[in-house]
Design a protein around this motif. Structure first.
Motif, short mmCIF file in Angstrom:
data_model
loop_
_atom_site.label_atom_id
_atom_site.label_comp_id
_atom_site.label_asym_id
_atom_site.label_seq_id
_atom_site.Cartn_x
_atom_site.Cartn_y
_atom_site.Cartn_z
N GLN A 134 -6.87 -5.60 7.71
CA GLN A 134 -5.96 -4.70 6.78
C GLN A 134 -6.78 -3.34 6.66
N ASP A 135 -8.26 -3.49 6.24
CA ASP A 135 -9.19 -2.41 5.77
C ASP A 135 -9.50 -1.85 7.21
N ALA A 136 -9.29 -2.12 8.19
CA ALA A 136 -9.65 -1.41 9.65
C ALA A 136 -8.22 -0.63 9.93
N LEU A 137 -7.27 -1.29 9.61
CA LEU A 137 -6.03 -0.31 9.60
C LEU A 137 -6.03 0.70 8.61
N SER A 138 -6.29 0.52 7.35
CA SER A 138 -6.51 1.66 6.52
C SER A 138 -7.29 2.64 6.77
N ALA A 139 -8.61 2.21 7.56
CA ALA A 139 -9.62 3.09 7.93
C ALA A 139 -9.04 4.03 9.07
N THR A 140 -8.49 3.36 9.98
CA THR A 140 -7.72 4.03 11.13
C THR A 140 -6.84 5.11 10.66
N PHE A 141 -5.88 4.86 9.74
CA PHE A 141 -4.98 5.86 9.14
C PHE A 141 -5.61 6.82 8.22
N ALA A 142 -6.64 6.41 7.70
CA ALA A 142 -7.30 7.71 6.75
C ALA A 142 -7.79 8.52 7.56
N ALA A 143 -8.61 7.95 8.78
CA ALA A 143 -9.29 8.79 9.82
C ALA A 143 -8.41 9.83 10.44
N LEU A 144 -7.17 9.26 10.77
CA LEU A 144 -6.07 9.92 11.54
C LEU A 144 -5.38 11.40 10.47
N SER A 145 -5.77 11.01 9.11
CA SER A 145 -4.99 11.90 8.41
C SER A 145 -5.29 13.31 8.04
N ASP A 146 -6.30 13.56 8.96
CA ASP A 146 -6.74 14.87 9.05
C ASP A 146 -6.61 15.60 10.33
#
Lengths: 125, 125
Positions: free
Chosen positions: B5-17
């Motif tokens: 779950q955290d890995a997925l959150s980190a992926t999406f957060a990284a892609l949000s820029d």
């Protein structure tokens, strides 16, 4: 261009929280009120509302306009854009899994060789 | 579960820029140093380094370990997880596009009817 870039950024930012992803998952089963959404997450209504605002701003949900009960609905269109963006990298993750697969095959082959060698040694004894 | 779950959150957060997405796009063409990455973005090295740290923490890039020149490489595996998650919603965006398509057909049919009616009225005059 800038607008669609920003829309994509808003989509990914909205998806970067496990609670917001869980809310979308719940809404994929059908519309729900803020009160209904709050129950499984054991969250206060203001906390849920905050997450809903992020999702609404990213156009991932829309709210009904009924005065008393404003149900939330899933809006999947921005997810299509996000999927398209990520899809451009498909060949890279497929390539890395192919490499992993090859590596595992090499490991397995080495393991089989080592085992056979061990068996031969055993027979010689 | 929490970890993925955290890995997925980190992926999406990284892609949000948008800059981080552009860096990934640049790396999809091949490895690059921080210096090389900074050029097209007209950014300072510390600013680029900050973005790279976010991408590295999300396992979307890895850095070479050569002392002087530490090239960045794209790591696409987390994108596969993100793509899988979004893919669960495919039927919803396909459904909404189908509805839009139907709506456009209705509009088009109405337009044709209105046009024919207008032509008939014109003939009557």
């Amino acid at each position: 261009m800038q607008t669609s870039q920003d829309a994509l950024s808003a989509t990914f930012a909205a998806l970067s929280d496990p609670t917001r992803r869980a809310i979308l998952s719940r809404l994929s089963a059908g519309e729900a009120s803020v009160q209904e959404l709050a129950v499984p997450f054991d969250m206060t209504l203001p906390a849920v509302s905050k997450h809903l605002k992020v999702l609404e701003k990213a156009n991932l949900i829309r709210r009904g306009r009924t005065a008393q009960w404003r149900p939330c609905y899933l809006e999947a269109a921005p997810l299509k854009q996000a999927s398209n963006w990520i899809g451009e990298y498909r060949k890279f993750w497929e390539a890395s899994f192919d490499r992993l697969d090859e590596y595992l095959k090499v490991l397995q082959a080495d393991g089989t060789k080592a085992k056979k060698k061990g068996e031969k040694k055993g027979k010689r004894k």
